[in-house]
Design a protein around this motif. Structure first.
Motif, PDB file in Angstrom:
ATOM      1  N   LYS A  63       1.416 -18.109  -1.675  1.00  0.00           N
ATOM      2  CA  LYS A  63       1.689 -17.521  -0.460  1.00  0.00           C
ATOM      3  C   LYS A  63       2.160 -16.003  -0.550  1.00  0.00           C
ATOM      4  CE  LYS A  63       2.093 -22.123   1.816  1.00  0.00           C
ATOM      5  NZ  LYS A  63       3.191 -22.903   2.365  1.00  0.00           N
ATOM      6  N   GLY A  64       1.945 -15.095   0.368  1.00  0.00           N
ATOM      7  CA  GLY A  64       2.537 -14.029   0.241  1.00  0.00           C
ATOM      8  C   GLY A  64       1.554 -12.761  -0.678  1.00  0.00           C
ATOM      9  N   ALA A  65       0.657 -13.290  -1.560  1.00  0.00           N
ATOM     10  CA  ALA A  65      -0.073 -12.526  -2.146  1.00  0.00           C
ATOM     11  C   ALA A  65      -0.888 -11.460  -1.375  1.00  0.00           C
ATOM     12  CB  ALA A  65      -0.829 -13.237  -3.304  1.00  0.00           C
ATOM     13  N   ILE A  66      -0.970 -10.380  -1.985  1.00  0.00           N
ATOM     14  CA  ILE A  66      -1.805  -9.107  -1.081  1.00  0.00           C
ATOM     15  C   ILE A  66      -2.312  -8.402  -2.066  1.00  0.00           C
ATOM     16  CG2 ILE A  66      -1.757  -7.585   0.649  1.00  0.00           C
ATOM     17  CD1 ILE A  66       0.616  -8.602   2.015  1.00  0.00           C
ATOM     18  N   SER A  67      -3.650  -8.141  -2.171  1.00  0.00           N
ATOM     19  CA  SER A  67      -4.405  -7.223  -2.691  1.00  0.00           C
ATOM     20  C   SER A  67      -3.769  -5.749  -3.042  1.00  0.00           C
ATOM     21  CB  SER A  67      -5.988  -7.237  -2.468  1.00  0.00           C
ATOM     22  OG  SER A  67      -6.403  -6.191  -3.162  1.00  0.00           O
ATOM     23  N   LYS A  68      -3.655  -5.177  -3.865  1.00  0.00           N
ATOM     24  CA  LYS A  68      -3.199  -3.776  -3.949  1.00  0.00           C
ATOM     25  C   LYS A  68      -3.944  -3.021  -3.265  1.00  0.00           C
ATOM     26  CE  LYS A  68      -0.312  -4.233  -8.281  1.00  0.00           C
ATOM     27  NZ  LYS A  68      -0.212  -3.665  -9.743  1.00  0.00           N
ATOM     28  N   LYS A  69      -5.079  -3.071  -3.178  1.00  0.00           N
ATOM     29  CA  LYS A  69      -6.248  -2.399  -2.557  1.00  0.00           C
ATOM     30  C   LYS A  69      -5.972  -2.426  -0.924  1.00  0.00           C
ATOM     31  CE  LYS A  69      -9.783  -2.666  -5.759  1.00  0.00           C
ATOM     32  NZ  LYS A  69     -11.187  -3.261  -6.030  1.00  0.00           N
ATOM     33  N   LEU A  70      -5.436  -3.644  -0.651  1.00  0.00           N
ATOM     34  CA  LEU A  70      -5.358  -3.672   0.841  1.00  0.00           C
ATOM     35  C   LEU A  70      -3.948  -2.931   1.250  1.00  0.00           C
ATOM     36  CD1 LEU A  70      -6.082  -7.625   1.665  1.00  0.00           C
ATOM     37  CD2 LEU A  70      -7.547  -5.406   2.099  1.00  0.00           C
ATOM     38  N   ILE A  71      -2.870  -3.262   0.318  1.00  0.00           N
ATOM     39  CA  ILE A  71      -1.613  -2.513   0.434  1.00  0.00           C
ATOM     40  C   ILE A  71      -1.957  -0.926   0.571  1.00  0.00           C
ATOM     41  CG2 ILE A  71       0.576  -2.092  -0.636  1.00  0.00           C
ATOM     42  CD1 ILE A  71       0.632  -4.724  -1.788  1.00  0.00           C
ATOM     43  N   ILE A  72      -2.749  -0.378  -0.248  1.00  0.00           N
ATOM     44  CA  ILE A  72      -2.863   1.118  -0.245  1.00  0.00           C
ATOM     45  C   ILE A  72      -3.650   1.421   1.042  1.00  0.00           C
ATOM     46  CG2 ILE A  72      -4.440   2.792  -1.432  1.00  0.00           C
ATOM     47  CD1 ILE A  72      -3.787   1.635  -3.898  1.00  0.00           C
ATOM     48  N   LYS A  73      -4.483   0.772   1.447  1.00  0.00           N
ATOM     49  CA  LYS A  73      -5.318   1.026   2.649  1.00  0.00           C
ATOM     50  C   LYS A  73      -4.519   1.012   3.869  1.00  0.00           C
ATOM     51  CE  LYS A  73     -10.003  -0.421   1.472  1.00  0.00           C
ATOM     52  NZ  LYS A  73     -11.092  -1.556   1.603  1.00  0.00           N
ATOM     53  N   LYS A  74      -3.540   0.101   3.976  1.00  0.00           N
ATOM     54  CA  LYS A  74      -2.385  -0.095   5.141  1.00  0.00           C
ATOM     55  C   LYS A  74      -1.488   0.996   5.144  1.00  0.00           C
ATOM     56  CE  LYS A  74       0.867  -2.899   4.570  1.00  0.00           C
ATOM     57  NZ  LYS A  74       1.687  -4.161   4.332  1.00  0.00           N
ATOM     58  N   ASP A  75      -1.076   1.555   4.026  1.00  0.00           N
ATOM     59  CA  ASP A  75       0.178   2.374   3.959  1.00  0.00           C
ATOM     60  C   ASP A  75      -0.172   3.755   3.841  1.00  0.00           C
ATOM     61  OD1 ASP A  75       1.840   0.399   4.222  1.00  0.00           O
ATOM     62  OD2 ASP A  75       1.944   0.060   2.034  1.00  0.00           O
ATOM     63  N   ILE A  76      -1.740   4.142   3.423  1.00  0.00           N
ATOM     64  CA  ILE A  76      -1.889   5.390   3.009  1.00  0.00           C
ATOM     65  C   ILE A  76      -2.028   6.533   4.117  1.00  0.00           C
ATOM     66  CG2 ILE A  76      -4.348   5.387   3.304  1.00  0.00           C
ATOM     67  CD1 ILE A  76      -4.678   6.186   0.433  1.00  0.00           C
ATOM     68  N   LYS A  77      -2.237   5.985   5.238  1.00  0.00           N
ATOM     69  CA  LYS A  77      -2.353   7.029   6.395  1.00  0.00           C
ATOM     70  C   LYS A  77      -0.930   7.595   6.665  1.00  0.00           C
ATOM     71  CE  LYS A  77      -3.938   7.798  11.245  1.00  0.00           C
ATOM     72  NZ  LYS A  77      -4.488   7.008  12.356  1.00  0.00           N
ATOM     73  N   LEU A  78       0.051   6.600   7.110  1.00  0.00           N
ATOM     74  CA  LEU A  78       1.340   6.837   7.065  1.00  0.00           C
ATOM     75  C   LEU A  78       2.044   8.038   5.824  1.00  0.00           C
ATOM     76  CD1 LEU A  78       3.121   4.135   9.099  1.00  0.00           C
ATOM     77  CD2 LEU A  78       2.748   6.534   9.795  1.00  0.00           C
ATOM     78  N   ALA A  79       1.657   7.135   4.716  1.00  0.00           N
ATOM     79  CA  ALA A  79       2.419   7.566   3.656  1.00  0.00           C
ATOM     80  C   ALA A  79       1.996   9.070   3.120  1.00  0.00           C
ATOM     81  CB  ALA A  79       2.279   6.765   2.348  1.00  0.00           C
ATOM     82  N   SER A  80       0.631   9.199   3.556  1.00  0.00           N
ATOM     83  CA  SER A  80       0.172  10.445   3.189  1.00  0.00           C
ATOM     84  C   SER A  80       0.445  11.778   3.999  1.00  0.00           C
ATOM     85  CB  SER A  80      -1.415  10.562   2.908  1.00  0.00           C
ATOM     86  OG  SER A  80      -1.944  10.314   4.363  1.00  0.00           O
ATOM     87  N   LYS A  81       0.987  11.427   5.262  1.00  0.00           N
ATOM     88  CA  LYS A  81       1.122  12.322   6.415  1.00  0.00           C
ATOM     89  C   LYS A  81       2.806  12.550   6.466  1.00  0.00           C
ATOM     90  CE  LYS A  81      -3.054  12.141   8.775  1.00  0.00           C
ATOM     91  NZ  LYS A  81      -3.635  11.769   9.969  1.00  0.00           N
ATOM     92  N   LYS A  82       3.445  11.545   6.225  1.00  0.00           N
ATOM     93  CA  LYS A  82       4.974  11.527   6.994  1.00  0.00           C
ATOM     94  C   LYS A  82       5.864  11.385   6.203  1.00  0.00           C
ATOM     95  CE  LYS A  82       3.032   9.842  11.347  1.00  0.00           C
ATOM     96  NZ  LYS A  82       3.326   8.823  12.441  1.00  0.00           N
ATOM     97  N   VAL A  83       5.721  11.211   4.558  1.00  0.00           N
ATOM     98  CA  VAL A  83       6.822  10.776   3.600  1.00  0.00           C
ATOM     99  C   VAL A  83       6.916  11.986   2.741  1.00  0.00           C
ATOM    100  CG1 VAL A  83       7.286   9.050   2.046  1.00  0.00           C
ATOM    101  CG2 VAL A  83       6.100   8.335   4.068  1.00  0.00           C
ATOM    102  N   PHE A  84       8.067  12.088   2.326  1.00  0.00           N
ATOM    103  CA  PHE A  84       8.362  13.165   1.519  1.00  0.00           C
ATOM    104  C   PHE A  84       9.020  12.840  -0.033  1.00  0.00           C
ATOM    105  CE2 PHE A  84       8.878  14.607   5.691  1.00  0.00           C
ATOM    106  CZ  PHE A  84       8.281  15.998   5.585  1.00  0.00           C
ATOM    107  N   TYR A  85       9.320  11.390   0.125  1.00  0.00           N
ATOM    108  CA  TYR A  85       9.814  10.872  -1.115  1.00  0.00           C
ATOM    109  C   TYR A  85       9.183   9.449  -1.489  1.00  0.00           C
ATOM    110  CZ  TYR A  85      13.429  14.371  -0.675  1.00  0.00           C
ATOM    111  OH  TYR A  85      14.023  15.731  -0.794  1.00  0.00           O
ATOM    112  N   HIS A  86       9.141   9.011  -2.534  1.00  0.00           N
ATOM    113  CA  HIS A  86       8.711   7.559  -2.952  1.00  0.00           C
ATOM    114  C   HIS A  86       9.892   6.999  -3.525  1.00  0.00           C
ATOM    115  CE1 HIS A  86       5.547   4.724  -4.004  1.00  0.00           C
ATOM    116  NE2 HIS A  86       6.252   4.406  -5.073  1.00  0.00           N
ATOM    117  N   GLN A  87      10.336   5.864  -3.280  1.00  0.00           N
ATOM    118  CA  GLN A  87      11.268   5.103  -3.858  1.00  0.00           C
ATOM    119  C   GLN A  87      10.645   3.856  -4.356  1.00  0.00           C
ATOM    120  OE1 GLN A  87      14.888   5.388  -3.918  1.00  0.00           O
ATOM    121  NE2 GLN A  87      14.603   4.063  -5.367  1.00  0.00           N
ATOM    122  N   THR A  88      11.019   3.854  -5.896  1.00  0.00           N
ATOM    123  CA  THR A  88      10.302   2.454  -6.512  1.00  0.00           C
ATOM    124  C   THR A  88      11.362   1.350  -6.577  1.00  0.00           C
ATOM    125  OG1 THR A  88      11.245   3.258  -8.653  1.00  0.00           O
ATOM    126  CG2 THR A  88       8.888   3.847  -8.299  1.00  0.00           C
TER     127      THR A  88
END
Length: 286
Positions: free
Chosen positions: A136-161
């Motif tokens: 339960k809770g497993a999500i494909s990395k491809k789906l994660i990327i598609k979900k976040d890419i629009k916001l993260a590519s326009k509005k984010v200045f840093y990436h925290q690991t």
């Protein structure tokens, strides 16, 4: 004698039809196999996979549902797995080139969890179209990327690991090259990024503080972290803290309580609704 021969021919014909229909049914519904583990019974497996016990007994030509069957290869109807587990456990359909290790890696989950959940062995051979149950809770990395890419590519200045991450995936999320990340952060052609590292994704700009209700938010400080977005903020008494947004759930979090994150909460004040709308729904440039 003639009637007996005719009867035998009829039975042979009927059995042939049944055999043909059973083959046809197998192609339509398809099946997957598992290796029964220690303590497994058909009764236990039927409950685990949501398969009717009678059907499981029939498919495997076994009459005792309570006898332990460790080591036996058990047929599981795939149609039932897809129907009964879609709501509880994510499912994955095997494609060419898949291995258990690859499926675990692509969904960022533990290999042993997949093996245990599906009653498989470490070296189990996967068939095309086979259904694999995921934790339960497993999500494909491809789906994660598609979900976040629009916001993260326009509005984010840093990436925290928060965990060890592959630089290629970070670059894809933020729509930049690995080389740009290496140059911005003075890295030496790094492949893996260690946990708790804050990477610069774009050139730093002077702080731009925007007012939302009683808060001031540094709009030049948005950081991406595991699908959430974090920025520096201040109260009207000039107390500094961090504010987090989750656009998918449209919830907020903050470190106002002694610098610890609270539970995620839904917006209540007008300015909280406006903040989520401004960040999650609108494009902006600093």
């Amino acid at each position: 004698m003639l009637k007996k021969i005719e009867k035998n021919i009829s039975l042979l014909y009927l059995n042939s039809i049944i055999f043909f229909l059973s083959i046809f049914t197998l192609k339509v519904n398809a099946e997957t196999t598992i290796i029964a583990k220690s303590g497994d019974t058909l009764l236990k497996i039927s409950k685990q996979y949501g398969v009717p016990l009678k059907e499981l007994m029939y498919k495997n030509n076994l009459n005792d549902a309570t006898r332990t069957i460790e080591g036996k290869t058990i047929l599981i109807p795939l149609k039932n797995i897809e129907k009964d587990y879609k709501a509880d456990n994510p499912i994955y359909k095997v494609v060419e080139g898949d291995t258990l290790y690859k499926i675990a890696r692509d969904h960022n989950i533990n290999l042993q969890n997949i093996i245990d959940l599906n009653n498989l062995g470490n070296n189990s051979f996967l068939e095309l179209g086979q259904i694999i149950l995921l934790p339960k809770g497993a999500i494909s990395k491809k789906l994660i990327i598609k979900k976040d890419i629009k916001l993260a590519s326009k509005k984010v200045f840093y990436h925290q690991t928060s965990k060890s991450e592959n630089l290629s995936i970070i670059a894809e999320i933020h729509k930049i090259t690995k080389e740009e990340i290496n140059i911005l952060n003075n890295l030496n052609n790094t492949v893996k990024i260690n946990p708790n590292i804050k990477l610069k994704i774009r050139e730093s700009k002077p702080p731009k503080w925007l007012k939302y209700g009683s808060l001031m938010i540094n709009w030049s400080d948005w950081t991406y972290l595991d699908g959430n977005y974090i920025a520096q903020a201040k109260t009207k008494k000039n107390k500094s803290f961090y504010l987090a947004l989750n656009c998918k759930k449209r919830t907020l979090n903050n470190t106002l309580n002694n610098s610890y994150w609270t539970s995620w909460y839904f917006p209540y004040n007008d300015f909280e609704f406006k903040l989520i709308n401004d960040f999650c729904d609108q494009d902006f440039k600093i």
